[in-house]
Design an enzyme around this catalytic site. Structure first.
Site, PDB file in Angstrom:
ATOM      1  N   TYR A 190       1.024  -1.585   0.238  1.00 30.30           N
ATOM      2  CA  TYR A 190      -0.547   0.516   0.046  1.00 30.30           C
ATOM      3  C   TYR A 190       0.874   1.026  -0.168  1.00 30.30           C
ATOM      4  O   TYR A 190       2.185   1.256   0.663  1.00 30.30           O
ATOM      5  CB  TYR A 190      -1.209   0.071   1.555  1.00 30.30           C
ATOM      6  CG  TYR A 190      -1.886  -1.212   1.101  1.00 30.30           C
ATOM      7  CD1 TYR A 190      -1.947  -1.667   0.074  1.00 30.30           C
ATOM      8  CD2 TYR A 190      -2.701  -1.026   2.451  1.00 30.30           C
ATOM      9  CE1 TYR A 190      -3.071  -2.545   0.401  1.00 30.30           C
ATOM     10  CE2 TYR A 190      -3.316  -2.732   1.954  1.00 30.30           C
ATOM     11  CZ  TYR A 190      -3.965  -3.079   1.643  1.00 30.30           C
ATOM     12  OH  TYR A 190      -5.261  -4.299   1.289  1.00 30.30           O
ATOM     13  N   SER A 244     -14.039  -5.034   1.002  1.00 28.33           N
ATOM     14  CA  SER A 244     -14.610  -4.870   0.305  1.00 28.33           C
ATOM     15  C   SER A 244     -16.054  -5.005   0.244  1.00 28.33           C
ATOM     16  O   SER A 244     -16.937  -5.490  -0.386  1.00 28.33           O
ATOM     17  CB  SER A 244     -14.097  -5.799  -1.037  1.00 28.33           C
ATOM     18  OG  SER A 244     -12.747  -4.969  -1.699  1.00 28.33           O
ATOM     19  N   LEU A 254     -18.013  -3.544   0.479  1.00 24.89           N
ATOM     20  CA  LEU A 254     -18.878  -2.063  -0.651  1.00 24.89           C
ATOM     21  C   LEU A 254     -18.511  -2.404  -1.796  1.00 24.89           C
ATOM     22  O   LEU A 254     -19.046  -1.425  -2.560  1.00 24.89           O
ATOM     23  CB  LEU A 254     -18.819  -0.118   0.052  1.00 24.89           C
ATOM     24  CG  LEU A 254     -19.103  -0.189   1.501  1.00 24.89           C
ATOM     25  CD1 LEU A 254     -19.089   1.077   1.585  1.00 24.89           C
ATOM     26  CD2 LEU A 254     -20.448  -0.601   1.946  1.00 24.89           C
ATOM     27  N   GLY A 306     -23.671   3.374  -4.293  1.00 25.07           N
ATOM     28  CA  GLY A 306     -24.680   4.083  -5.599  1.00 25.07           C
ATOM     29  C   GLY A 306     -24.290   4.817  -6.064  1.00 25.07           C
ATOM     30  O   GLY A 306     -25.048   5.179  -6.893  1.00 25.07           O
ATOM     31  N   LYS A 307     -23.252   4.925  -6.097  1.00 21.57           N
ATOM     32  CA  LYS A 307     -22.545   5.976  -6.555  1.00 21.57           C
ATOM     33  C   LYS A 307     -22.014   6.354  -7.958  1.00 21.57           C
ATOM     34  O   LYS A 307     -21.411   7.092  -8.375  1.00 21.57           O
ATOM     35  CB  LYS A 307     -21.372   6.517  -6.278  1.00 21.57           C
ATOM     36  CG  LYS A 307     -19.849   6.029  -5.682  1.00 21.57           C
ATOM     37  CD  LYS A 307     -18.835   6.515  -4.877  1.00 21.57           C
ATOM     38  CE  LYS A 307     -17.795   5.746  -4.535  1.00 21.57           C
ATOM     39  NZ  LYS A 307     -16.598   6.649  -3.430  1.00 21.57           N
ATOM     40  N   LEU A 344     -21.418  -0.572  -3.965  1.00 23.36           N
ATOM     41  CA  LEU A 344     -22.315  -0.808  -3.109  1.00 23.36           C
ATOM     42  C   LEU A 344     -22.516   1.059  -2.073  1.00 23.36           C
ATOM     43  O   LEU A 344     -22.951   0.001  -1.389  1.00 23.36           O
ATOM     44  CB  LEU A 344     -22.292  -1.187  -2.947  1.00 23.36           C
ATOM     45  CG  LEU A 344     -22.414  -3.166  -3.404  1.00 23.36           C
ATOM     46  CD1 LEU A 344     -22.102  -4.329  -2.011  1.00 23.36           C
ATOM     47  CD2 LEU A 344     -23.738  -3.637  -3.612  1.00 23.36           C
TER      48      LEU A 344
END
Length: 353
Positions: A53, A241, A243, A250-251, A248
């Site tokens: 990362y 993950s 989302l 909605g964007k 998930l």
């Protein structure tokens, strides 16, 4: 916040784990510190990071995330309050991790990785040291919906695949040296998990404490085989993950591509852009709204509510996003919600990855 035992270890980890892969790329050091402050104020005690990362991986930023976590722990003087997890990369042709050569899960490379991580983190040990992905040639995520060839890797940069027993013996050295406390896997399959467990039970190295794999509404493949493996073998699922990389929330509904979003900045959303995925993601997001909830809260609450999830790894680029993610642990997930989710899943299966 509720805490659960990690595998068969003495570690108690919060139901929510704070992911960190945006710190050093999308987020500054100051913003990373603010996220950790907020999460720990809400009862989180668990941080997950990796030598890889921040994301997307590249030589000029590699390691920044661990450095940011290290500076926060020094500033707060709270190393003893943090359950700290990091990861060594699996086999990779990227040469910047090892100073100009490829990397494998062999002794020289694993020792190089942990020593560099400890220096960046400013600590003598990590609580959980994980293999980020296998040395073997397996589909990414290791529990796909479809599999082609599964032959052992015979010829690749650095030679054939490293035997699991050889790799695990190195982690045994790390435990005995006091550099790590416990050992975990990530993006691993049922077969791989059982082989590591068998080697450990035969005295080769430390026992697998945890498995960090993707799990969310559009990817429930963990339930097919790995759920039984982990339940019977006391291996904790650290679900990443929840989302679906933001799909998930909605964007991205109706083809939207918001400025500053991960997919807009880095074009790395392919796991959630599979055929039919957009329609299924929209259906789950609309289902959340039908229950009067933000899609992000609904999707996160689903993962946090699963009895086989020890900790859900959340990530955010803003404090507002983080507050929503932290709130997932407080949602009362109902039978009605579960039946509605299962009805969609029965019809559409696992469209991602």
């Amino acid at each position: 916040m509720q805490k659960s035992r990690l595998g068969r270890t003495d570690l108690l980890v919060s139901r929510i784990c704070l992911g960190s892969m945006t710190w050093g790329q999308q987020n500054t050091e100051t913003e990373g510190h603010a996220q950790m402050d907020l999460a720990f104020a809400h009862g989180v005690n668990f941080i997950d990071t990796a030598e890889l990362y921040p994301i997307p991986p590249k030589s000029e930023t590699q390691g920044r995330t661990e450095t940011i976590i290290g500076s926060w722990m020094r500033a707060r003087r709270n190393r003893d309050k943090v359950v700290l997890a990091t990861k060594v990369v699996g086999r990779t042709a990227s040469e910047w991790f090892r100073g100009g050569r490829t990397s494998r899960l062999v002794r020289t490379d694993i020792f190089d990785a942990i020593d560099k991580s400890l220096a960046r983190l400013g600590t003598d040990y990590v609580d959980l040291y994980q293999i980020h992905w296998p040395d073997r040639d397996v589909p990414w995520g290791a529990n796909p919906t479809r599999v082609g060839g599964t032959s052992p890797r015979a010829d690749s940069p650095g030679g054939g695949e490293t035997p699991i027993g050889e790799t695990l013996a190195v982690f045994d050295e790390l435990v005995k040296a006091g550099k790590i406390r416990h050992f975990g896997l990530s993006n691993e399959s049922s077969w791989g998990t059982m082989r590591f467990l068998a080697e450990g039970d035969n005295g080769v190295g430390p026992r697998v404490a945890s498995l960090q794999n993707a799990y969310n509404l559009v990817n429930r493949t963990f339930e097919v085989n790995l759920a039984e493996v982990c339940a019977r073998e006391d291996v904790s699922l650290l679900a990443y993950s929840p989302l679906a990389q933001g799909y998930l929330t909605g964007k991205y509904d109706h083809g939207a591509l918001p400025a500053g979003s991960r997919s807009q900045l880095f074009n790395r959303g392919q796991r959630y852009q599979a055929p039919n995925a957009a329609a299924v993601l929209l259906e789950y997001n609309e289902l959340a709204r039908s229950f009067g909830m933000e899609p992000a809260l609904f999707a996160g609450a689903y993962v946090a509510s699963r009895p086989f999830v020890t900790s859900s790894i959340i990530g955010a680029t803003s404090i507002a996003q983080l507050e929503t993610a932290l709130g997932c642990a407080d949602v009362a997930w109902t039978d009605e919600m579960q039946k509605a989710v299962d009805a969609v899943h029965q019809r559409v299966g696992n469209p991602c990855p």
